[in-house]
Each structure stands twice: as structure tokens, then as C-alpha cells.
Design a protein around this motif. Sequence first.
Motif, PDB file in Angstrom:
ATOM      1  N   UNK A 115       0.836  -1.211   0.000  1.00 56.25           N
ATOM      2  CA  UNK A 115       0.000   0.000   0.000  1.00 56.25           C
ATOM      3  C   UNK A 115       0.868   1.258   0.000  1.00 56.25           C
ATOM      4  N   UNK A 116       1.976   1.226   0.746  1.00 52.47           N
ATOM      5  CA  UNK A 116       2.871   2.392   0.820  1.00 52.47           C
ATOM      6  C   UNK A 116       3.514   2.663  -0.538  1.00 52.47           C
ATOM      7  N   UNK A 117       3.926   1.592  -1.229  1.00 55.42           N
ATOM      8  CA  UNK A 117       4.530   1.748  -2.565  1.00 55.42           C
ATOM      9  C   UNK A 117       3.489   2.288  -3.551  1.00 55.42           C
ATOM     10  N   UNK A 118       2.284   1.723  -3.509  1.00 55.59           N
ATOM     11  CA  UNK A 118       1.215   2.180  -4.414  1.00 55.59           C
ATOM     12  C   UNK A 118       0.905   3.653  -4.186  1.00 55.59           C
ATOM     13  N   UNK A 119       0.874   4.064  -2.901  1.00 56.03           N
ATOM     14  CA  UNK A 119       0.583   5.460  -2.578  1.00 56.03           C
ATOM     15  C   UNK A 119       1.685   6.377  -3.108  1.00 56.03           C
ATOM     16  N   UNK A 120       2.949   5.959  -2.925  1.00 55.05           N
ATOM     17  CA  UNK A 120       4.084   6.771  -3.402  1.00 55.05           C
ATOM     18  C   UNK A 120       4.050   6.932  -4.916  1.00 55.05           C
TER      19      UNK A 120
END
Length: 295
Positions: A193-198
Motif C-alpha cells: 500500500x505504501x509503494x502504491x501510494x508513493x
Amino acid sequence: MSQEKDRLIRGTAMDGKVRAFAVRTTQLVDELRRRHDTYPTATAALGRTLTAAAMMGSMMKGNEKLTVQVKGDGPIGQIVVDANANGEVRGYVNDPHVHLPSNSLGKLDVAGAVGTSGFIHVIKDLGLKEPYRGSVPIISGELGEDFTYYFAVSEQTPSAVGLGVLVDSDSSVIVAGGFIIQLLPGLEDKEIAAIEQAIGQLPPVTSLLDQGLELEEMLKWIIPDVRVLDEMDITFACTCSRERVEKTLISLGEDELNQLMEEDEQTEVVCDFCRESYVFKREELRELLEQAKSK
């Protein structure tokens, strides 16, 4: 056009559970624009494909190489790019003189040029008897999303692919480049989720490169703990030669060679990839005909 050398970096992050690639292809894309006289929309479509193929080539080993074919239903026709593990890339489009009005976002309408229906084919020469072939349908024609889909479906590797080409008012290439982030097994949902958000908050690749951001900084924007493992230069290279063209002409056979000799004083063969011209006079064709007869 940026004078910085084209280069590619490979890295890893999150304890080896993420693979990352970033590349600058400005010189390469502009070299092919000059050789093929591509118009801006065609330059962007070819440039995005070259950029993806350069990174895919860097995933190969030794003498392995690959060919990417984008066969959409748009006016540009087919895009063909070859790349290898040494950072050497070449490519062409069927119709280099495609330029369309900007799309609704004010950007070059790559999807309009490529088409939104068709296929992306990837042929990998791994030194085995048969090459590996993977194909996926074109899902948007913007190419970044299409290569993302290719990795997910054909290679079962969830990936994010960002590609960009910024073209100047005189049709030259200001910047070109891209990234591929690949998620490997073992990542937790919150990490994904953190990678997708970035990635969702990432400005366009061309904006970052145009601002002078280094490739390492671009990857750190997405995965802060990225560790660069190695880098390589990316260059234009064509494998055509007069000798290869002679072999191709001989393989046409006697009838075809006789016909060429009858039609003209000389025959010109132009390489699709680099536009190099090879001219054969009638006497030279006659010599090739003798070789064809002896086969």
C-alpha cells in the motif's frame, strides 16, 4: 535536449522484496528521432517503448536479447524495439510521420497513435533452441499501463512501469526515461500500500528528469530505502552490416535476384532500424546470384 549521458540503474529495497530499475534515455530517443524523422507523437510512442525495452534488456544476462513488438490499431502501425543485456537498443515505427492533436490532459496523444486495441509481444532470445514468447492485449495504448499489465500477466510479477518522453517545440527530445518497480513474494499488505501510494503521488517521469532529478532520487521518491546495485550506459547500436544484407539478398533466391537486376541499374536496401543505406550495383547482384545458384 539534456546532455547528460543515458544510463540505467538497478537496485533493491525492503530486504530484497522489491526490485527497482530506472533509466534515462534522452540521447537514445533523440538519436532515433533524427534517424527516422519521427514527428512528436511518434517520437513519444517509440521513446516510451525504447525506454521499457532498455530496462527489460537489463534484466537479461550475457548474450541474451529481446524484441518488443507493439502492434496496435492506431495510425503509427507497429513499433519494434530490440534490446540486450549490455544496454544496446535500437528500434523503429512503421509510420514515423504521425502527429496528433494533444489529448484531454494537454499531453501527446500516444494512445491515439498506438491504438487501444492490439497486442504487445515480447520475444526473448535466451540462447535456447526456441525463443520465449509472451503476449498480452493492449489495454490503454499509453504503454506504461500496457507494460505493467504485461509483467503481471505474462511474467506473473506485479510491477509498476512509468515511462515518459518530453518533446520540444522544434521536435527534439528534452528528456526521456522511466522506471520499473517489481514486487517480489514476502511483502506485507501495508508495504504494498505504501509503494502504491508513493507511485500515485509521483509527478510525471518527464517532470522529475526535466527538473534535474537523478535516477537514484527518483527511485527514492517511491522506495526510500532503495540500494543501487549497479549501473550501465544505454546506447543506440544496430547490428546491420553489408555482409548481413548480402546474405539476405542471397536468401531471396535466383528468381528474385534476376528480377532486381532487370528492374534497375542498382538496388538500394535500407535498414529498418538505423536507416543505413546499402547500395548494390547490377554487377554486384550478379555475383550474389552466382552464390545463390551454388547453394
